[in-house]
Design a protein around this motif. Structure first.
Motif, PDB file in Angstrom:
ATOM      1  N   GLU A 259      17.308   2.834   4.191  1.00 19.06           N
ATOM      2  CA  GLU A 259      16.132   3.650   3.905  1.00 19.06           C
ATOM      3  C   GLU A 259      14.943   3.039   4.628  1.00 19.06           C
ATOM      4  O   GLU A 259      14.804   1.808   4.688  1.00 19.06           O
ATOM      5  CB  GLU A 259      15.813   3.683   2.407  1.00 19.06           C
ATOM      6  CG  GLU A 259      16.838   4.378   1.537  1.00 19.06           C
ATOM      7  CD  GLU A 259      16.711   5.894   1.561  1.00 19.06           C
ATOM      8  OE1 GLU A 259      15.877   6.416   2.346  1.00 19.06           O
ATOM      9  OE2 GLU A 259      17.445   6.540   0.801  1.00 19.06           O
ATOM     10  N   ASN A 260      14.096   3.895   5.183  1.00 19.67           N
ATOM     11  CA  ASN A 260      12.804   3.426   5.657  1.00 19.67           C
ATOM     12  C   ASN A 260      11.850   3.427   4.459  1.00 19.67           C
ATOM     13  O   ASN A 260      11.830   4.383   3.684  1.00 19.67           O
ATOM     14  CB  ASN A 260      12.244   4.350   6.743  1.00 19.67           C
ATOM     15  CG  ASN A 260      13.078   4.304   8.010  1.00 19.67           C
ATOM     16  OD1 ASN A 260      13.846   3.370   8.225  1.00 19.67           O
ATOM     17  ND2 ASN A 260      12.938   5.318   8.846  1.00 19.67           N
ATOM     18  N   ILE A 261      11.092   2.373   4.316  1.00 19.86           N
ATOM     19  CA  ILE A 261      10.178   2.268   3.169  1.00 19.86           C
ATOM     20  C   ILE A 261       8.746   2.078   3.670  1.00 19.86           C
ATOM     21  O   ILE A 261       8.522   1.521   4.747  1.00 19.86           O
ATOM     22  CB  ILE A 261      10.573   1.103   2.231  1.00 19.86           C
ATOM     23  CG1 ILE A 261      10.651  -0.222   3.006  1.00 19.86           C
ATOM     24  CG2 ILE A 261      11.899   1.405   1.547  1.00 19.86           C
ATOM     25  CD1 ILE A 261      10.908  -1.439   2.132  1.00 19.86           C
ATOM     26  N   SER A 262       7.803   2.541   2.874  1.00 18.24           N
ATOM     27  CA  SER A 262       6.395   2.395   3.254  1.00 18.24           C
ATOM     28  C   SER A 262       5.545   2.182   2.016  1.00 18.24           C
ATOM     29  O   SER A 262       5.925   2.541   0.897  1.00 18.24           O
ATOM     30  CB  SER A 262       5.906   3.614   4.036  1.00 18.24           C
ATOM     31  OG  SER A 262       5.992   4.780   3.233  1.00 18.24           O
ATOM     32  N   ILE A 263       4.387   1.582   2.249  1.00 18.98           N
ATOM     33  CA  ILE A 263       3.413   1.337   1.189  1.00 18.98           C
ATOM     34  C   ILE A 263       2.330   2.414   1.291  1.00 18.98           C
ATOM     35  O   ILE A 263       1.679   2.532   2.335  1.00 18.98           O
ATOM     36  CB  ILE A 263       2.779  -0.054   1.349  1.00 18.98           C
ATOM     37  CG1 ILE A 263       3.865  -1.140   1.327  1.00 18.98           C
ATOM     38  CG2 ILE A 263       1.730  -0.311   0.277  1.00 18.98           C
ATOM     39  CD1 ILE A 263       3.379  -2.508   1.776  1.00 18.98           C
ATOM     40  N   PRO A 264       2.138   3.217   0.268  1.00 21.34           N
ATOM     41  CA  PRO A 264       1.103   4.260   0.339  1.00 21.34           C
ATOM     42  C   PRO A 264      -0.272   3.645   0.597  1.00 21.34           C
ATOM     43  O   PRO A 264      -0.679   2.701  -0.081  1.00 21.34           O
ATOM     44  CB  PRO A 264       1.166   4.922  -1.045  1.00 21.34           C
ATOM     45  CG  PRO A 264       2.530   4.608  -1.556  1.00 21.34           C
ATOM     46  CD  PRO A 264       2.866   3.253  -1.016  1.00 21.34           C
ATOM     47  N   MET A 265      -0.963   4.168   1.580  1.00 19.68           N
ATOM     48  CA  MET A 265      -2.288   3.669   1.936  1.00 19.68           C
ATOM     49  C   MET A 265      -3.370   4.551   1.314  1.00 19.68           C
ATOM     50  O   MET A 265      -3.278   5.782   1.368  1.00 19.68           O
ATOM     51  CB  MET A 265      -2.446   3.644   3.465  1.00 19.68           C
ATOM     52  CG  MET A 265      -1.435   2.753   4.167  1.00 19.68           C
ATOM     53  SD  MET A 265      -1.731   1.020   3.856  1.00 19.68           S
ATOM     54  CE  MET A 265      -0.359   0.303   4.762  1.00 19.68           C
ATOM     55  N   GLN A 266      -4.378   3.922   0.763  1.00 20.11           N
ATOM     56  CA  GLN A 266      -5.447   4.654   0.088  1.00 20.11           C
ATOM     57  C   GLN A 266      -6.739   4.696   0.910  1.00 20.11           C
ATOM     58  O   GLN A 266      -7.682   5.396   0.541  1.00 20.11           O
ATOM     59  CB  GLN A 266      -5.749   4.002  -1.269  1.00 20.11           C
ATOM     60  CG  GLN A 266      -4.541   3.838  -2.164  1.00 20.11           C
ATOM     61  CD  GLN A 266      -3.887   5.156  -2.529  1.00 20.11           C
ATOM     62  OE1 GLN A 266      -4.564   6.132  -2.800  1.00 20.11           O
ATOM     63  NE2 GLN A 266      -2.559   5.177  -2.520  1.00 20.11           N
ATOM     64  N   GLY A 267      -6.772   3.947   2.020  1.00 21.74           N
ATOM     65  CA  GLY A 267      -8.001   3.855   2.796  1.00 21.74           C
ATOM     66  C   GLY A 267      -7.967   4.685   4.068  1.00 21.74           C
ATOM     67  O   GLY A 267      -7.234   5.675   4.171  1.00 21.74           O
ATOM     68  N   LYS A 268      -8.727   4.249   5.056  1.00 18.97           N
ATOM     69  CA  LYS A 268      -8.878   5.002   6.291  1.00 18.97           C
ATOM     70  C   LYS A 268      -7.848   4.635   7.354  1.00 18.97           C
ATOM     71  O   LYS A 268      -7.677   5.364   8.328  1.00 18.97           O
ATOM     72  CB  LYS A 268     -10.282   4.759   6.878  1.00 18.97           C
ATOM     73  CG  LYS A 268     -11.423   5.123   5.944  1.00 18.97           C
ATOM     74  CD  LYS A 268     -11.467   6.609   5.663  1.00 18.97           C
ATOM     75  CE  LYS A 268     -12.698   6.963   4.812  1.00 18.97           C
ATOM     76  NZ  LYS A 268     -12.719   8.396   4.459  1.00 18.97           N
ATOM     77  N   ILE A 269      -7.181   3.487   7.192  1.00 16.75           N
ATOM     78  CA  ILE A 269      -6.224   3.056   8.202  1.00 16.75           C
ATOM     79  C   ILE A 269      -4.809   3.107   7.622  1.00 16.75           C
ATOM     80  O   ILE A 269      -4.612   3.236   6.416  1.00 16.75           O
ATOM     81  CB  ILE A 269      -6.533   1.626   8.700  1.00 16.75           C
ATOM     82  CG1 ILE A 269      -6.455   0.622   7.548  1.00 16.75           C
ATOM     83  CG2 ILE A 269      -7.908   1.585   9.362  1.00 16.75           C
ATOM     84  CD1 ILE A 269      -6.585  -0.829   8.007  1.00 16.75           C
ATOM     85  N   ASP A 270      -3.819   3.015   8.509  1.00 20.27           N
ATOM     86  CA  ASP A 270      -2.432   3.157   8.066  1.00 20.27           C
ATOM     87  C   ASP A 270      -1.608   1.892   8.307  1.00 20.27           C
ATOM     88  O   ASP A 270      -0.390   1.951   8.464  1.00 20.27           O
ATOM     89  CB  ASP A 270      -1.760   4.354   8.756  1.00 20.27           C
ATOM     90  CG  ASP A 270      -1.700   4.190  10.269  1.00 20.27           C
ATOM     91  OD1 ASP A 270      -2.195   3.162  10.785  1.00 20.27           O
ATOM     92  OD2 ASP A 270      -1.152   5.081  10.937  1.00 20.27           O
ATOM     93  N   SER A 271      -2.275   0.740   8.365  1.00 18.67           N
ATOM     94  CA  SER A 271      -1.531  -0.501   8.563  1.00 18.67           C
ATOM     95  C   SER A 271      -2.252  -1.639   7.856  1.00 18.67           C
ATOM     96  O   SER A 271      -3.430  -1.538   7.534  1.00 18.67           O
ATOM     97  CB  SER A 271      -1.391  -0.824  10.058  1.00 18.67           C
ATOM     98  OG  SER A 271      -2.648  -1.153  10.622  1.00 18.67           O
ATOM     99  N   MET A 272      -1.502  -2.722   7.629  1.00 19.45           N
ATOM    100  CA  MET A 272      -2.097  -3.919   7.042  1.00 19.45           C
ATOM    101  C   MET A 272      -1.422  -5.135   7.646  1.00 19.45           C
ATOM    102  O   MET A 272      -0.390  -5.024   8.335  1.00 19.45           O
ATOM    103  CB  MET A 272      -1.960  -3.919   5.521  1.00 19.45           C
ATOM    104  CG  MET A 272      -0.529  -3.972   5.003  1.00 19.45           C
ATOM    105  SD  MET A 272      -0.429  -4.090   3.188  1.00 19.45           S
ATOM    106  CE  MET A 272      -1.126  -2.533   2.678  1.00 19.45           C
ATOM    107  N   ASN A 273      -1.979  -6.302   7.402  1.00 19.17           N
ATOM    108  CA  ASN A 273      -1.402  -7.531   7.906  1.00 19.17           C
ATOM    109  C   ASN A 273       0.050  -7.643   7.483  1.00 19.17           C
ATOM    110  O   ASN A 273       0.407  -7.350   6.343  1.00 19.17           O
ATOM    111  CB  ASN A 273      -2.212  -8.720   7.381  1.00 19.17           C
ATOM    112  CG  ASN A 273      -1.646 -10.048   7.829  1.00 19.17           C
ATOM    113  OD1 ASN A 273      -0.752 -10.581   7.191  1.00 19.17           O
ATOM    114  ND2 ASN A 273      -2.158 -10.564   8.925  1.00 19.17           N
ATOM    115  N   VAL A 274       0.905  -8.094   8.404  1.00 19.74           N
ATOM    116  CA  VAL A 274       2.348  -8.115   8.150  1.00 19.74           C
ATOM    117  C   VAL A 274       2.709  -9.002   6.967  1.00 19.74           C
ATOM    118  O   VAL A 274       3.613  -8.669   6.181  1.00 19.74           O
ATOM    119  CB  VAL A 274       3.108  -8.539   9.422  1.00 19.74           C
ATOM    120  CG1 VAL A 274       2.758  -9.969   9.846  1.00 19.74           C
ATOM    121  CG2 VAL A 274       4.619  -8.426   9.214  1.00 19.74           C
TER     122      VAL A 274
END
Length: 263
Positions: A231-246
């Motif tokens: 499965e591909n998994i992702s963390i729902p983002m609540q802000g303006k960008i779609d990435s965070m520090n690894v």
């Protein structure tokens, strides 16, 4: 006890080279670790000491008793020499040359039947690698695997930023192809942190053997991981960008698995 006061001493030249050049670390099978906590942790994890060097004014001789190492391996150095070989700007006055350990996939053994593994593909920044290792240590994962490594594990910045967790973690390295093959052979489900065609990271069952795979912030994971993923998994983002520090993302994902396993 041996003393060294010259920058031109062969051992001092060797230590400077070990600090600066990955090729020298790989060729000699040695690396440098600085600081009491890091050195004690390395020793407790089975690393072999070649030399311990200390500057008496910062690290008095009697403090060597806190480090379980034979006297004949200890060398007192002058202030100028210690300044030359020390990596940190604020230092404790002691560093050591240690023997590297092997980190091949075929040597990797898990402590549990349902291992939790953190995989990082092609991380380049030593600070990120150190943070990943600290996260893995805090979560007590069974292993950290670095696929397509771009930096050797004994880079001084990794040793420093991991606060010695490079020693406390079970670590293996290999190509992406070999890592995927290893995980499949050991029946470990692959969950790749990818935004596209993904599910919420809380949905999979991480109680079974699981590998959580993260990529770089710049390029993400390669297609191989997309193809191999259960499965591909992702963390729902609540802000303006779609990435965070690894390392932050890895922490969120790994500790969700830890939470599930504690239920």
């Amino acid at each position: 006890m041996k003393q060294i006061s010259s920058h031109h001493n062969d051992l001092i030249k060797h230590i400077v080279t070990l600090k600066e050049k990955s090729r020298a670390r790989k060729k000699s099978g040695e690396f440098v670790v600085e600081g009491v906590r890091e050195l004690q942790l390395a020793l407790s994890c089975g690393y072999e000491v070649v030399h311990v060097l200390f500057y008496e004014d910062l690290f008095p001789f009697e403090h060597l008793k806190t480090i379980d190492v034979e006297d004949y391996k200890c060398i007192e150095v002058s202030k100028d020499v210690y300044t030359k070989i020390a990596y940190r700007t604020t230092t404790e006055g002691v560093l050591a040359v240690l023997k590297s350990q092997s980190h091949t996939l075929d040597q990797l053994q898990f402590k549990t039947k349902n291992p939790l593994v953190l995989v990082a593909e092609a991380p380049e920044k030593p600070g990120n690698i150190g943070a990943l290792l600290r996260t893995a240590d805090a979560a007590n994962v069974d292993a950290v695997i670095i696929a397509n490594p771009k930096t050797d594990l004994y880079n001084p910045n990794i040793v420093r930023s991991s606060v010695g967790c490079v020693f406390s973690n079970t670590i293996a390295t290999g190509s992406t192809e070999d890592v995927i093959s290893f995980l499949n052979t050991n029946n470990i489900n692959i969950y790749s942190a990818i935004l596209q065609e993904s599910i919420n990271y809380t949905h999979p069952d991480y109680k079974i053997a699981s590998a959580i795979v993260v990529g770089t912030e710049a390029t993400g994971l390669s297609q191989d991981w997309r193809d191999a993923s259960k499965e591909n998994i992702s963390i729902p983002m609540q802000g303006k960008i779609d990435s965070m520090n690894v390392s932050v993302a890895a922490g969120i994902l790994v500790f969700e698995a830890v939470r599930q396993r504690s239920l």
